[in-house]
Structures are given as C-alpha cells and as structure tokens.
Design a protein around this motif. Structure first.
Motif, PDB file in Angstrom:
ATOM      1  N   PRO A  83      69.477 -37.646  40.196  1.00  0.00           N
ATOM      2  CA  PRO A  83      70.226 -36.386  40.161  1.00  0.00           C
ATOM      3  C   PRO A  83      71.730 -36.637  40.038  1.00  0.00           C
ATOM      4  O   PRO A  83      72.229 -37.718  40.351  1.00  0.00           O
ATOM      5  CB  PRO A  83      69.883 -35.748  41.507  1.00  0.00           C
ATOM      6  CG  PRO A  83      69.662 -36.917  42.418  1.00  0.00           C
ATOM      7  CD  PRO A  83      69.024 -37.986  41.567  1.00  0.00           C
ATOM      8  N   VAL A  84      72.438 -35.612  39.593  1.00  0.00           N
ATOM      9  CA  VAL A  84      73.899 -35.683  39.503  1.00  0.00           C
ATOM     10  C   VAL A  84      74.476 -35.507  40.908  1.00  0.00           C
ATOM     11  O   VAL A  84      74.264 -34.486  41.556  1.00  0.00           O
ATOM     12  CB  VAL A  84      74.450 -34.596  38.558  1.00  0.00           C
ATOM     13  CG1 VAL A  84      75.971 -34.588  38.576  1.00  0.00           C
ATOM     14  CG2 VAL A  84      73.938 -34.814  37.150  1.00  0.00           C
ATOM     15  N   SER A  85      75.184 -36.515  41.371  1.00  0.00           N
ATOM     16  CA  SER A  85      75.782 -36.449  42.701  1.00  0.00           C
ATOM     17  C   SER A  85      77.236 -36.005  42.657  1.00  0.00           C
ATOM     18  O   SER A  85      77.753 -35.469  43.647  1.00  0.00           O
ATOM     19  CB  SER A  85      75.693 -37.819  43.388  1.00  0.00           C
ATOM     20  OG  SER A  85      76.330 -38.815  42.608  1.00  0.00           O
TER      21      SER A  85
ATOM     22  N   THR B 238      80.328 -38.589  34.960  1.00  0.00           N
ATOM     23  CA  THR B 238      79.261 -37.974  35.749  1.00  0.00           C
ATOM     24  C   THR B 238      78.605 -39.048  36.589  1.00  0.00           C
ATOM     25  O   THR B 238      78.186 -40.086  36.062  1.00  0.00           O
ATOM     26  CB  THR B 238      78.203 -37.327  34.837  1.00  0.00           C
ATOM     27  OG1 THR B 238      78.821 -36.312  34.042  1.00  0.00           O
ATOM     28  CG2 THR B 238      77.077 -36.713  35.649  1.00  0.00           C
ATOM     29  N   ASP B 239      78.533 -38.813  37.909  1.00  0.00           N
ATOM     30  CA  ASP B 239      77.881 -39.763  38.815  1.00  0.00           C
ATOM     31  C   ASP B 239      76.413 -39.386  38.985  1.00  0.00           C
ATOM     32  O   ASP B 239      76.091 -38.224  39.282  1.00  0.00           O
ATOM     33  CB  ASP B 239      78.571 -39.765  40.180  1.00  0.00           C
ATOM     34  CG  ASP B 239      79.933 -40.428  40.123  1.00  0.00           C
ATOM     35  OD1 ASP B 239      80.243 -41.051  39.093  1.00  0.00           O
ATOM     36  OD2 ASP B 239      80.697 -40.294  41.103  1.00  0.00           O
ATOM     37  N   ILE B 240      75.543 -40.366  38.805  1.00  0.00           N
ATOM     38  CA  ILE B 240      74.105 -40.159  38.935  1.00  0.00           C
ATOM     39  C   ILE B 240      73.615 -41.003  40.109  1.00  0.00           C
ATOM     40  O   ILE B 240      73.738 -42.234  40.095  1.00  0.00           O
ATOM     41  CB  ILE B 240      73.370 -40.569  37.651  1.00  0.00           C
ATOM     42  CG1 ILE B 240      73.972 -39.848  36.447  1.00  0.00           C
ATOM     43  CG2 ILE B 240      71.881 -40.281  37.754  1.00  0.00           C
ATOM     44  CD1 ILE B 240      73.480 -40.364  35.123  1.00  0.00           C
TER      45      ILE B 240
ATOM     46  N   HIS C 234      75.081 -45.862  42.710  1.00  0.00           N
ATOM     47  CA  HIS C 234      75.018 -44.783  41.730  1.00  0.00           C
ATOM     48  C   HIS C 234      75.522 -45.315  40.385  1.00  0.00           C
ATOM     49  O   HIS C 234      76.112 -46.394  40.317  1.00  0.00           O
ATOM     50  CB  HIS C 234      75.866 -43.571  42.165  1.00  0.00           C
ATOM     51  CG  HIS C 234      77.343 -43.798  42.074  1.00  0.00           C
ATOM     52  ND1 HIS C 234      78.049 -44.542  43.003  1.00  0.00           N
ATOM     53  CD2 HIS C 234      78.256 -43.397  41.140  1.00  0.00           C
ATOM     54  CE1 HIS C 234      79.328 -44.571  42.674  1.00  0.00           C
ATOM     55  NE2 HIS C 234      79.480 -43.889  41.534  1.00  0.00           N
TER      56      HIS C 234
ATOM     57  N   GLU D 168      77.115 -33.795  30.757  1.00  0.00           N
ATOM     58  CA  GLU D 168      76.077 -32.884  31.230  1.00  0.00           C
ATOM     59  C   GLU D 168      75.761 -31.798  30.211  1.00  0.00           C
ATOM     60  O   GLU D 168      74.733 -31.120  30.320  1.00  0.00           O
ATOM     61  CB  GLU D 168      76.516 -32.261  32.556  1.00  0.00           C
ATOM     62  CG  GLU D 168      76.742 -33.303  33.646  1.00  0.00           C
ATOM     63  CD  GLU D 168      77.686 -32.803  34.735  1.00  0.00           C
ATOM     64  OE1 GLU D 168      77.416 -31.713  35.283  1.00  0.00           O
ATOM     65  OE2 GLU D 168      78.682 -33.495  35.015  1.00  0.00           O
TER      66      GLU D 168
ATOM     67  N   PHE E  39      70.010 -34.399  32.828  1.00  0.00           N
ATOM     68  CA  PHE E  39      69.956 -35.136  34.090  1.00  0.00           C
ATOM     69  C   PHE E  39      69.022 -34.409  35.067  1.00  0.00           C
ATOM     70  O   PHE E  39      68.789 -33.215  34.949  1.00  0.00           O
ATOM     71  CB  PHE E  39      71.351 -35.268  34.709  1.00  0.00           C
ATOM     72  CG  PHE E  39      72.310 -36.094  33.886  1.00  0.00           C
ATOM     73  CD1 PHE E  39      72.164 -37.465  33.791  1.00  0.00           C
ATOM     74  CD2 PHE E  39      73.354 -35.492  33.210  1.00  0.00           C
ATOM     75  CE1 PHE E  39      73.040 -38.229  33.032  1.00  0.00           C
ATOM     76  CE2 PHE E  39      74.248 -36.240  32.454  1.00  0.00           C
ATOM     77  CZ  PHE E  39      74.082 -37.600  32.364  1.00  0.00           C
ATOM     78  N   TYR E  40      68.569 -35.166  36.050  1.00  0.00           N
ATOM     79  CA  TYR E  40      67.747 -34.549  37.086  1.00  0.00           C
ATOM     80  C   TYR E  40      68.640 -33.681  37.968  1.00  0.00           C
ATOM     81  O   TYR E  40      69.777 -34.006  38.245  1.00  0.00           O
ATOM     82  CB  TYR E  40      67.051 -35.609  37.953  1.00  0.00           C
ATOM     83  CG  TYR E  40      65.972 -36.388  37.217  1.00  0.00           C
ATOM     84  CD1 TYR E  40      64.690 -35.870  37.104  1.00  0.00           C
ATOM     85  CD2 TYR E  40      66.252 -37.626  36.657  1.00  0.00           C
ATOM     86  CE1 TYR E  40      63.715 -36.581  36.424  1.00  0.00           C
ATOM     87  CE2 TYR E  40      65.278 -38.332  35.988  1.00  0.00           C
ATOM     88  CZ  TYR E  40      64.007 -37.809  35.872  1.00  0.00           C
ATOM     89  OH  TYR E  40      63.038 -38.526  35.204  1.00  0.00           O
TER      90      TYR E  40
END
Length: 309
Positions: A189-191, A211-213, A287, A302, A307-308
């Motif tokens: 998921p996107v954190s 984007t942090d995943i 991440h 995004e 992304f989840y």
C-alpha cells in the motif's frame, strides 16, 4: 497573483489640451535632420558606416524609422542629394508626404499623383460563408474530453490543506496523459503519497517528490518499463537506489533498497527484478520510495500505476 493598481486619493490627472501644429513638428524634425546631415558630411565625412552600425541595430524592429536613418546614410555617402532626401525621410518617419510649404522649401517641384479612392460598390446579397468556404466537419466537432483517473481528484482534495505552499518549480501536480503500460514496482500500500506532507522524521511541511510503498524487507522491486540503468549506488538520503532512463525524457527511481541486482549501464526489461525492499538511507522502516520524472518534472506516479490501497 493579481496586482491591483489604485489611483492616489485626492490627486487628479491633468491632460494638456494644447496641441502643437503637426506641420510645424514635422518641419522641425526635418530641419534637425538636415543639420545633422550637413554637419556629418562637412566635419565627419567617414561617420556614415559607423552611424549605420550603431543606430540600425537599435531600431531593427521599427521599419519606418529604420528607413529614415537609411535615407540619411545614403545622403551622407553621396548616393542621394540632401534636399531630395528630406522628402523620403519625412515619408519614412511619418508615413506621409511633407506639407506643401515644406516641399517648396526643400526644392521638390514634382507633386505626387493622388489617385481618388473609388466609391464602395452597392451592397449585394452574398451567399453564406459556409457555402463559399465549407468548414470541414472535423472542426465542427467538440474536442473530446480527456478522462482523468480517480486518483487525480483524490490527490487534489488531499492537497487543499497545503494551498498556502508554493509547488516547487521542478514538480507538476496536474495530470499529463501518458500512453505507457507501467508495471507495478512492488506489492504494497501507499504509505506516503506524492505532494505536500509533514515529514515523518523532520516534522516540517515539505514536498514529497515520490510515492512511498510500504513493504517488508526483501520484497522484490521491479522495473516499471524497459530502460537503461543510469545509476545504481548508495547515497545518504536515498540509501541504495536505482535510477532508470526509459527514453522520451522519462526517468524512474527506486530508493531505500536492501540489495541491488543491476549496475550502471545495464539494460533492463519491464517487470525485471532490479532490487529488494529495505530501509537504507533516511527511512523510518522498510519501504520503496518510487519517483517518476518526465521532461525534468517530477509527476505523481499514482495517476498511472495501480498501487494497493
């Protein structure tokens, strides 16, 4: 930001209603030009080329006055008599012929022929313009509306809280259609999304260029497109990272990895594993920090990747 100009209170603007004679002004200018010509020819016979080289570039965009100066130059070099040049100078400078008294003073005897303006023809019923020049059906159609992903509206709503902050010049928050088939760089998921945020370590508000995943250490990281490895190394902030170039001004970065499987100069394919998730560099936990850059502008990945949630 709109700038408002306000008129000072209690102060008026006056306009001088007295207008000098247009003929007198033109005659004065012509006399002044004549004096300059005479002085240059008598005292500075070699100044013609110097004047052309200096003055002409300054008035390159003004065709009328450039012609006037050119007429003076021709007079200085002896190509045109001084008195005959006055009429040409006036035409170049003012767009009209000198007045009658100016022509006599300049010694010009011939008067220009004046062609009377023909009277307009009576109105006739013309066919509609569409019949004479048919408009292609293509131009009559409304342009198709571009469909934006749902992530665009969600992103803009999230960023309203940071409306007082200026977007960096090297980042774009608008949607740019890209006809590319991106692979997902890693599962998770996107954190921390793209855009303004409060930094998880420093605590200040800043712009997040990627984007942090969130993912566990050791999870595979994949190249989202075919490309070439521009850099594969370890830095202070990004930790171990890979920077790929995909052509057409498109770059992607994969940061905070635990291990890298490619080296600078390698060629990679879409979906190829290039690293594994880690927490190297400035990170609070494992991440993937993923960046998308198009033509020098960081863009929100995004909008293009699923992304989840």
């Amino acid at each position: 930001m709109r700038t408002t100009y306000r008129r000072p209170a209690g102060r008026g603007y006056k306009q001088d209603t007295a207008k000098p004679s247009l003929t007198g002004v033109r005659m004065t200018v012509c006399v002044a030009l004549l004096c300059c010509v005479v002085l240059l020819r008598v005292f500075f016979p070699g100044a013609a080329e110097a004047m052309r080289a200096t003055v002409l570039p300054l008035i390159e965009e003004d065709m009328d006055y450039r012609g006037a100066i050119a007429a003076i130059g021709e007079t200085i070099t002896g190509d045109t008599p001084i008195l005959e040049a006055l009429g040409e100078i006036a035409i170049r400078a003012f767009g009209v012929l000198p007045a009658e008294e100016d022509v006599e003073a300049a010694g010009v005897s011939e008067e220009p022929e004046i062609t009377p303006t023909p009277s307009p023809s009576p109105l006739v019923n013309h066919p509609p313009i569409e019949e004479v020049f048919p408009v292609p059906a293509l131009f009559l159609l409304s342009p198709p509306e571009s469909e934006e992903p749902e992530a665009v509206a969600a992103f803009l709503a999230h960023q309203e809280a940071f409306a007082a902050y200026a977007v960096p010049v090297n980042a774009a928050v608008c949607y740019l259609p890209l006809d590319l088939d991106f692979a997902v760089p890693t599962a998770g998921p996107v954190s921390s999304p793209f855009g303004f945020r409060r930094h998880p370590i420093l605590g200040n508000v800043g712009f997040h260029f990627g984007t942090d995943i969130a993912a566990n250490t050791g999870e595979p990281i994949y190249a989202v497109l075919d490309g070439r490895v521009v850099s594969a190394r370890e830095g202070l902030g990004f930790g171990k990272y890979v920077l790929l170039y995909h052509g057409d001004g498109i770059y992607t970065r994969y940061a905070h990895a635990s291990v890298l499987y490619v080296r600078t100069g390698d060629t990679v394919a879409r979906g190829q594993m290039i690293a594994r998730v880690g927490a190297t560099g400035t990170a609070t936990g494992p991440h993937l920090h993923f960046e998308l850059r198009v033509d020098g502008m960081y863009r929100n990945a995004e909008f293009y990747l699923e992304f989840y949630s």
